[in-house]
Design an enzyme around this catalytic site. Structure first.
Site: not given
Ligand code: NI
Length: 134
Positions: A13, A32, A38, A40, A78-79, A123
């Site tokens: 995100h 961010c 990036h 998580h 996911d992914h 997160e």
């Molecule tokens: Ni983040």
């Protein structure tokens, strides 16, 4: 009584607002706001509250919860790049808070109304959000 099913998903995100200047986005969201995104490794806890079924001894069959999370959340996020791939975040900043609200809504829609629902989203190991509809 409450029971929990835990699941994980990985997603990318970027936190920013298109209606803000680059400077303001940087000041508020810092790293961010990296334009190249990036990732998580999210851990999701889905907590369901209700009455125990005297016949089965279950509050809810956790297999049902497992499948609900797989179909509604992992399949969807996911992914994925949350900003680019997921319509839920096309106009919503994918902060952990907003992701938790979206997840809660998706599960709430499919979960039997006799249960109360709360979701907890990790997160990182240290940043945790909880949402129960309020
Ligand atoms: Ni983040």
């Amino acid at each position: 009584m409450r029971v929990c099913r835990r699941a994980t998903f990985n997603a990318a995100h970027r936190l920013y607002r298109a209606d803000w200047s680059e400077e303001k986005n940087d000041a508020v969201f810092g790293k961010c706001n990296n334009p190249n995104y990036h990732g998580h490794n999210y851990t999701l806890e889905v907590w369901v509250e209700g009455e125990i079924d005297r016949e089965t001894g279950y509050l809810i069959d956790l297999k049902i919860l497992k499948e609900l999370i797989a179909n509604e959340i992992q399949e969807r996020f996911d992914h994925r790049n949350l900003n680019l791939d997921c319509k839920e975040f096309a106009n919503l900043n994918p902060t952990a808070e907003n992701i938790a609200i979206v997840i809660w809504g998706l599960i709430r829609e499919k979960l039997d109304k006799r249960y109360a629902l709360s979701v907890k989203l990790w997160e990182t190991q240290n940043n945790i959000i909880e949402y129960d509809g309020k």
